[in-house]
Write an enzyme that holds these catalytic residues in place. Sequence first.
Site, PDB file in Angstrom:
ATOM      1  N   LYS A   1      48.938  -9.221  96.233  1.00 25.96           N
ATOM      2  CA  LYS A   1      47.889 -10.224  96.481  1.00 25.96           C
ATOM      3  C   LYS A   1      48.447 -11.394  97.299  1.00 25.96           C
ATOM      4  O   LYS A   1      47.722 -12.002  98.090  1.00 25.96           O
ATOM      5  CB  LYS A   1      47.258 -10.672  95.159  1.00 25.96           C
TER       6      LYS A   1
ATOM      7  N   THR B   1      35.306  -6.825  84.468  1.00 24.01           N
ATOM      8  CA  THR B   1      35.005  -5.620  85.260  1.00 24.01           C
ATOM      9  C   THR B   1      35.765  -4.451  84.641  1.00 24.01           C
ATOM     10  O   THR B   1      36.512  -4.618  83.671  1.00 24.01           O
ATOM     11  CB  THR B   1      35.472  -5.766  86.728  1.00 24.01           C
TER      12      THR B   1
ATOM     13  N   TYR C   1      51.642  -6.196  91.648  1.00 23.17           N
ATOM     14  CA  TYR C   1      50.281  -6.674  91.895  1.00 23.17           C
ATOM     15  C   TYR C   1      50.323  -8.084  92.492  1.00 23.17           C
ATOM     16  O   TYR C   1      49.635  -8.384  93.470  1.00 23.17           O
ATOM     17  CB  TYR C   1      49.481  -6.648  90.590  1.00 23.17           C
TER      18      TYR C   1
ATOM     19  N   ASN D   1      37.441  -5.488  99.570  1.00 24.86           N
ATOM     20  CA  ASN D   1      37.529  -5.813  98.146  1.00 24.86           C
ATOM     21  C   ASN D   1      38.231  -4.749  97.309  1.00 24.86           C
ATOM     22  O   ASN D   1      38.694  -5.045  96.208  1.00 24.86           O
ATOM     23  CB  ASN D   1      36.078  -6.025  97.652  1.00 24.86           C
TER      24      ASN D   1
HETATM   25  N1  LIG Z   1      38.914  -8.143  87.507  1.00 27.19           N
HETATM   26  C1  LIG Z   1      39.801  -9.121  87.692  1.00 27.19           C
HETATM   27  O1  LIG Z   1      40.194  -9.812  86.750  1.00 27.19           O
HETATM   28  C2  LIG Z   1      40.278  -9.457  89.085  1.00 27.19           C
HETATM   29  C3  LIG Z   1      40.924 -10.684  89.280  1.00 27.19           C
HETATM   30  C4  LIG Z   1      41.364 -11.015  90.563  1.00 27.19           C
HETATM   31  C5  LIG Z   1      41.191 -10.138  91.606  1.00 27.19           C
HETATM   32  N2  LIG Z   1      40.575  -8.933  91.381  1.00 27.19           N
HETATM   33  C6  LIG Z   1      40.418  -8.047  92.530  1.00 27.19           C
HETATM   34  O2  LIG Z   1      39.040  -7.801  92.720  1.00 27.19           O
HETATM   35  C7  LIG Z   1      38.861  -6.569  93.417  1.00 27.19           C
HETATM   36  C8  LIG Z   1      37.781  -5.770  92.731  1.00 27.19           C
HETATM   37  O3  LIG Z   1      38.206  -5.433  91.430  1.00 27.19           O
HETATM   38  P1  LIG Z   1      37.217  -5.396  90.176  1.00 27.19           P
HETATM   39  O4  LIG Z   1      37.706  -6.408  89.231  1.00 27.19           O
HETATM   40  O5  LIG Z   1      35.812  -5.435  90.630  1.00 27.19           O
HETATM   41  O6  LIG Z   1      37.606  -4.001  89.500  1.00 27.19           O
HETATM   42  P2  LIG Z   1      37.018  -2.534  89.744  1.00 27.19           P
HETATM   43  O7  LIG Z   1      38.069  -1.610  89.288  1.00 27.19           O
HETATM   44  O8  LIG Z   1      35.666  -2.452  89.153  1.00 27.19           O
HETATM   45  O9  LIG Z   1      36.843  -2.494  91.320  1.00 27.19           O
HETATM   46  C9  LIG Z   1      37.842  -2.044  92.205  1.00 27.19           C
HETATM   47  C10 LIG Z   1      37.186  -1.082  93.148  1.00 27.19           C
HETATM   48  O10 LIG Z   1      38.118  -0.645  94.124  1.00 27.19           O
HETATM   49  C11 LIG Z   1      37.975   0.755  94.249  1.00 27.19           C
HETATM   50  N3  LIG Z   1      39.180   1.382  94.771  1.00 27.19           N
HETATM   51  C12 LIG Z   1      40.400   1.459  94.206  1.00 27.19           C
HETATM   52  N4  LIG Z   1      41.218   2.175  94.978  1.00 27.19           N
HETATM   53  C13 LIG Z   1      40.504   2.564  96.069  1.00 27.19           C
HETATM   54  C14 LIG Z   1      40.789   3.337  97.218  1.00 27.19           C
HETATM   55  N5  LIG Z   1      41.995   3.888  97.424  1.00 27.19           N
HETATM   56  N6  LIG Z   1      39.808   3.510  98.126  1.00 27.19           N
HETATM   57  C15 LIG Z   1      38.590   2.974  97.938  1.00 27.19           C
HETATM   58  N7  LIG Z   1      38.247   2.251  96.856  1.00 27.19           N
HETATM   59  C16 LIG Z   1      39.202   2.060  95.934  1.00 27.19           C
HETATM   60  C17 LIG Z   1      37.658   1.210  92.829  1.00 27.19           C
HETATM   61  O11 LIG Z   1      37.122   2.506  92.782  1.00 27.19           O
HETATM   62  C18 LIG Z   1      36.690   0.147  92.402  1.00 27.19           C
HETATM   63  O12 LIG Z   1      35.365   0.441  92.776  1.00 27.19           O
HETATM   64  C19 LIG Z   1      40.241  -5.907  93.455  1.00 27.19           C
HETATM   65  O13 LIG Z   1      40.824  -6.117  94.716  1.00 27.19           O
HETATM   66  C20 LIG Z   1      41.005  -6.673  92.388  1.00 27.19           C
HETATM   67  O14 LIG Z   1      42.396  -6.640  92.623  1.00 27.19           O
HETATM   68  C21 LIG Z   1      40.108  -8.584  90.161  1.00 27.19           C
END
Ligand SMILES: NC(=O)c1ccc[n+]([C@@H]2O[C@H](COP(=O)([O-])OP(=O)(O)OC[C@H]3O[C@@H](n4cnc5c(N)ncnc54)[C@H](O)[C@@H]3O)[C@@H](O)[C@H]2O)c1
Length: 253
Positions: A160, A191, A156, A91
């Site tokens: 994805k 988030t 991005y 994730n």
């Molecule tokens: N929030 C949105 O709108 C959304 C929409 C679609 C997809 N996503 C995807 O969901 C996933 C989670 O994102 P989120 O929305 O919970 O945001 P978030 O920023 O809270 O979570 C992302 C997590 O990934 C961790 N991370 C980033 N780089 C890292 C690395 N090099 N090593 C280890 N951990 C790392 C961050 O520290 C964080 O805990 C991501 O893959 C994001 O692309 C998010």
Amino acid sequence: MNLSFANKVVLITGATSGIGKATAIAFSAAGAKVVLSGRRENLGAEVVAEIHAAGGEALFVKTDIAQESEVAALVERTVSHFGGLHVAFNNAGVESSCPLTEIPEAEYRRIFDVNVWGVIAALKYEIPAMLKSGGGSIVNTSSAVGHVGMAGAAIYVASKHAVEGITKAAALEYANQGIRINAVAPGVVITEMLDRFAGSEESDAAKYLSSLHPIGRLARDIEIAQPVLWLASTASSFVTGQSILVDGGFTVQ
Ligand SMILES: NC(=O)c1ccc[n+]([C@@H]2O[C@H](COP(=O)([O-])OP(=O)(O)OC[C@H]3O[C@@H](n4cnc5c(N)ncnc54)[C@H](O)[C@@H]3O)[C@@H](O)[C@H]2O)c1
């Protein structure tokens, strides 16, 4: 429908916040032994403490998902601590927005190192551990923009779309060896990521993003966690290579 994860070991990357944290707590509530990974030790310790306080079992392993040696160590620690690996939720991810003609090469590498290589590296070490544990289920976090484009976010979006491709290829490679591999593709979720690219939930940018979702609002983290648990469970036992859109209707317009 069996959504119990009793005696199952679940590994989650990017588990210190947002979707990863909500999913870790949900897996624990469903009986799993949970390994949380991420880079922020203080936040990892807080989630572990929350799970322990609720009577669950959890371990935090500090990991930069872009570093192969750290991913290998994460899986090794998971197996040595809990005795196997049955479910993985890949994730961790980072966002990027930049006009196409201004994208620096370093930005491309920063995003692809985490969003693409991070998923491949995780699969590389999780799969052998799962085969030794009798099979399992893996869910990768894609995005609604793994299915459609979005102006101003080419890197991005591309990263994805790559997660979508990796999910399909990996699913085919292990379909007859007892490992299912799927993706979850969220719309915009409230988030820290939203805070970074749109300001707070109350900002004009967030309200605009909300208006793009026919359901009329942004997702909450638990609304992504629930489909992840279904994909990870035996309730989805004939589903592999799929990407489940959890996007409030965003991509069907
Ligand atoms: N929030 C949105 O709108 C959304 C929409 C679609 C997809 N996503 C995807 O969901 C996933 C989670 O994102 P989120 O929305 O919970 O945001 P978030 O920023 O809270 O979570 C992302 C997590 O990934 C961790 N991370 C980033 N780089 C890292 C690395 N090099 N090593 C280890 N951990 C790392 C961050 O520290 C964080 O805990 C991501 O893959 C994001 O692309 C998010």
